[in-house]
Motif scaffolding. Structure first.
Motif, PDB file in Angstrom:
ATOM      1  N   THR A 274       0.808  -1.223   0.000  1.00 39.16           N
ATOM      2  CA  THR A 274       0.000   0.000   0.000  1.00 39.16           C
ATOM      3  C   THR A 274       0.841   1.273   0.000  1.00 39.16           C
ATOM      4  N   VAL A 275       2.137   1.136   0.239  1.00 39.10           N
ATOM      5  CA  VAL A 275       2.996   2.318   0.314  1.00 39.10           C
ATOM      6  C   VAL A 275       3.821   2.505  -0.949  1.00 39.10           C
ATOM      7  N   TRP A 276       4.491   1.440  -1.380  1.00 34.93           N
ATOM      8  CA  TRP A 276       5.437   1.542  -2.503  1.00 34.93           C
ATOM      9  C   TRP A 276       5.404   0.219  -3.265  1.00 34.93           C
ATOM     10  N   PRO A 277       4.433   0.052  -4.148  1.00 32.29           N
ATOM     11  CA  PRO A 277       4.216  -1.243  -4.815  1.00 32.29           C
ATOM     12  C   PRO A 277       5.408  -1.727  -5.645  1.00 32.29           C
TER      13      PRO A 277
ATOM     14  N   SER B 279       9.655  20.296  -4.385  1.00 33.51           N
ATOM     15  CA  SER B 279       8.433  20.253  -3.599  1.00 33.51           C
ATOM     16  C   SER B 279       7.304  19.951  -4.579  1.00 33.51           C
ATOM     17  N   LEU B 280       6.538  18.893  -4.312  1.00 31.29           N
ATOM     18  CA  LEU B 280       5.541  18.401  -5.260  1.00 31.29           C
ATOM     19  C   LEU B 280       4.131  18.420  -4.684  1.00 31.29           C
ATOM     20  N   GLN B 281       3.178  18.743  -5.552  1.00 32.47           N
ATOM     21  CA  GLN B 281       1.753  18.640  -5.237  1.00 32.47           C
ATOM     22  C   GLN B 281       1.183  17.489  -6.063  1.00 32.47           C
ATOM     23  N   LEU B 282       0.609  16.489  -5.385  1.00 37.19           N
ATOM     24  CA  LEU B 282       0.103  15.310  -6.078  1.00 37.19           C
ATOM     25  C   LEU B 282      -1.268  15.571  -6.682  1.00 37.19           C
ATOM     26  N   GLU B 283      -1.454  15.053  -7.909  1.00 33.91           N
ATOM     27  CA  GLU B 283      -2.759  15.111  -8.562  1.00 33.91           C
ATOM     28  C   GLU B 283      -3.585  13.878  -8.184  1.00 33.91           C
ATOM     29  N   THR B 284      -2.895  12.739  -8.026  1.00 32.24           N
ATOM     30  CA  THR B 284      -3.540  11.490  -7.618  1.00 32.24           C
ATOM     31  C   THR B 284      -2.628  10.814  -6.603  1.00 32.24           C
ATOM     32  N   GLY B 285      -3.057   9.678  -6.075  1.00 31.40           N
ATOM     33  CA  GLY B 285      -2.194   8.935  -5.172  1.00 31.40           C
ATOM     34  C   GLY B 285      -2.454   9.258  -3.714  1.00 31.40           C
ATOM     35  N   PRO B 286      -1.455   9.052  -2.854  1.00 33.65           N
ATOM     36  CA  PRO B 286      -1.641   9.231  -1.407  1.00 33.65           C
ATOM     37  C   PRO B 286      -2.081  10.654  -1.057  1.00 33.65           C
ATOM     38  N   THR B 287      -2.930  10.768  -0.069  1.00 34.74           N
ATOM     39  CA  THR B 287      -3.358  12.089   0.383  1.00 34.74           C
ATOM     40  C   THR B 287      -3.046  12.328   1.855  1.00 34.74           C
TER      41      THR B 287
ATOM     42  N   TRP C 103      -1.097  10.122   3.856  1.00 40.35           N
ATOM     43  CA  TRP C 103       0.187   9.527   4.229  1.00 40.35           C
ATOM     44  C   TRP C 103       0.102   8.675   5.493  1.00 40.35           C
ATOM     45  N   SER C 104      -1.061   8.112   5.778  1.00 38.23           N
ATOM     46  CA  SER C 104      -1.256   7.409   7.048  1.00 38.23           C
ATOM     47  C   SER C 104      -0.342   6.191   7.207  1.00 38.23           C
ATOM     48  N   ASN C 105       0.029   5.550   6.104  1.00 36.65           N
ATOM     49  CA  ASN C 105       0.879   4.359   6.191  1.00 36.65           C
ATOM     50  C   ASN C 105       2.350   4.650   5.915  1.00 36.65           C
ATOM     51  N   TRP C 106       2.661   5.907   5.749  1.00 28.32           N
ATOM     52  CA  TRP C 106       4.018   6.275   5.343  1.00 28.32           C
ATOM     53  C   TRP C 106       4.913   6.583   6.539  1.00 28.32           C
ATOM     54  N   PRO C 107       6.223   6.369   6.371  1.00 28.38           N
ATOM     55  CA  PRO C 107       7.183   6.820   7.379  1.00 28.38           C
ATOM     56  C   PRO C 107       7.508   8.296   7.158  1.00 28.38           C
ATOM     57  N   SER C 108       8.380   8.845   7.978  1.00 27.76           N
ATOM     58  CA  SER C 108       8.808  10.234   7.779  1.00 27.76           C
ATOM     59  C   SER C 108       9.655  10.378   6.527  1.00 27.76           C
TER      60      SER C 108
ATOM     61  N   ASP D 257      14.546   5.379  -1.883  1.00 21.92           N
ATOM     62  CA  ASP D 257      14.597   4.414  -2.977  1.00 21.92           C
ATOM     63  C   ASP D 257      15.726   4.811  -3.920  1.00 21.92           C
ATOM     64  N   GLN D 258      16.760   3.972  -4.048  1.00 18.09           N
ATOM     65  CA  GLN D 258      17.910   4.204  -4.929  1.00 18.09           C
ATOM     66  C   GLN D 258      18.626   5.515  -4.621  1.00 18.09           C
ATOM     67  N   GLY D 259      18.612   5.913  -3.371  1.00 18.32           N
ATOM     68  CA  GLY D 259      19.269   7.157  -2.991  1.00 18.32           C
ATOM     69  C   GLY D 259      18.386   8.383  -3.109  1.00 18.32           C
ATOM     70  N   PHE D 260      17.160   8.229  -3.579  1.00 19.34           N
ATOM     71  CA  PHE D 260      16.218   9.333  -3.654  1.00 19.34           C
ATOM     72  C   PHE D 260      15.383   9.349  -2.377  1.00 19.34           C
ATOM     73  N   ASN D 261      15.229  10.519  -1.779  1.00 17.83           N
ATOM     74  CA  ASN D 261      14.492  10.669  -0.528  1.00 17.83           C
ATOM     75  C   ASN D 261      13.120  11.276  -0.793  1.00 17.83           C
ATOM     76  N   LEU D 262      12.080  10.607  -0.330  1.00 11.28           N
ATOM     77  CA  LEU D 262      10.713  11.110  -0.443  1.00 11.28           C
ATOM     78  C   LEU D 262      10.189  11.383   0.958  1.00 11.28           C
ATOM     79  N   ILE D 263       9.703  12.621   1.162  1.00  8.07           N
ATOM     80  CA  ILE D 263       9.325  13.067   2.500  1.00  8.07           C
ATOM     81  C   ILE D 263       7.937  13.690   2.468  1.00  8.07           C
ATOM     82  N   PRO D 264       6.918  13.038   3.020  1.00  6.17           N
ATOM     83  CA  PRO D 264       5.585  13.655   3.104  1.00  6.17           C
ATOM     84  C   PRO D 264       5.623  14.888   4.003  1.00  6.17           C
ATOM     85  N   THR D 265       4.970  15.968   3.564  1.00  4.41           N
ATOM     86  CA  THR D 265       4.974  17.201   4.355  1.00  4.41           C
ATOM     87  C   THR D 265       3.583  17.623   4.795  1.00  4.41           C
TER      88      THR D 265
END
Length: 356
Positions: A136-139, A234-242, A244-249, A253-261
């Protein structure tokens, strides 16, 4: 024994070291022209300092090595960060230690390394995760990954604001001028500034990243560093997670950092390019994640983009922590880990001052 200390550089390392030394009773002066500049990333900025450009990711316990100086520094910093945050929240209430980091395994070999690491560091909160755990987080995490409960993130902008306020409380002298030259003065050091003034200190600490070698070379020391460009979106999502309830801080992935804000928004960043020139289109570099990115990430709207340079030591392991001669201390070249290693570096410098 207390002494007069001049700290050159006001990133996370310089400010953190100055704060720690001032708490121990040393008379500290900080030199950096950026002290006059506000701490922000408004608009599209390409000339940010390493700390301001960074995302403040703390990858301490997931470090691959199990021994050596790098591992000791990371582990000690992770022990100290909760104490630092508690003390600095007085000056910046929103400062927080955002815990929880997921690291995706790129292949089966990486997954096996992570499994071994988790078995060695159960007490540090490491645990392997299967591809089903990521569904559910990163298929695209077909090889699973590693979860670290205590690694995570510190907001580097809030950190700088908190440290600046803490230094004022400690009566640390903040000089918003650049240092052009260091001069030996008997058993002391004279710091020459661009405004023509100079000041004498018992000890000088260099936390000046890419400008370090220019100050050291006239003194007969060579510690060259190479610039490595980090970029962030800094990204604004059009679809996908809203939510971030299942996400970590932080998800890595491959050295790329994704951070929900916030709902529907996240930061995406990495230190991936040698040199000092940004890619013509950072989206090509980052949003595809080597064709592994989910569709919702590729279609996200860019709110802002910034970049900054990290200093990587040439032919020496990062960071550079050395007393080059009596009263001349080098604490620089932290590459991607300036925020992470700020507490342990400050402690190391303080210990160096205590040496006879």
């Amino acid at each position: 024994m207390t002494c007069s200390v001049g700290v050159i550089g006001a990133g996370a390392i310089g400010l953190g070291t100055s704060w720690h030394l001032a708490q121990q009773g040393h008379a500290v002066s900080v030199y950096d022209p950026r002290l006059n500049a506000p701490v922000h990333r408004r608009g599209s900025a390409n000339d940010l300092s390493g700390t301001s450009a960074s995302l403040g990711v703390l990858m301490g316990h997931v470090f691959r090595r199990n021994s050596g100086r790098g591992w000791r520094l990371r582990r000690r910093s992770m022990e100290l960060w909760p104490q630092w945050v508690r003390a600095l929240k007085i000056h910046q209430p929103e400062l927080k230690l955002h815990r929880g980091l997921l690291q995706i395994a790129e292949d089966e070999q990486a997954a096996q390394r992570m499994e071994w690491l988790a078995a060695q560091r159960v007490e540090l909160g490491l645990q392997t995760m299967t591809k089903e755990d990521f569904r559910t987080v990163w298929p695209t995490a077909t090889h699973g990954g590693l979860h670290s409960s205590d690694d995570g993130r510190i907001d580097p902008l809030l950190l700088q604001l908190a440290l600046r306020e803490a230094l004022k409380e400690q009566s640390v002298e903040l000089n918003a001028t650049a240092v052009v030259r260091l001069e030996r003065d008997n058993h002391h050091w004279r710091v020459h500034r661009t405004d023509g003034d100079s000041q004498i200190h018992d000890v000088v600490v260099l936390s000046t990243a890419l400008t370090t070698d220019a100050l050291l070379e006239p003194l007969g020391h060579a510690r060259p560093m190479t610039p490595v460009l980090g970029q962030a979106l800094s990204l604004q999502l059009e679809t996908g997670p809203t939510n971030w309830s299942n996400w970590p801080s932080v998800l890595v992935d491959q050295g790329f950092n994704l951070i929900p804000t916030s709902p529907g928004q996240l930061l995406l960043g990495a230190t991936v390019e040698p040199g000092d020139c940004a890619s013509a289109d950072p989206l090509i570099l980052m949003r595809s994640l080597n064709e592994r990115a989910p569709a919702w990430l590729r279609t996200a709207t860019v709110v802002s983009h910034w970049s900054g340079l990290r200093a990587r030591p040439v032919d020496r392991p990062a960071p550079l922590l050395e007393e080059l001669e009596p009263g001349l201390i080098l604490a620089s070249g932290h590459y991607r880990n300036g925020v992470l290693l700020a507490p342990a570096t400050a402690e190391w410098v303080a210990a160096a001052l205590e040496q006879p």
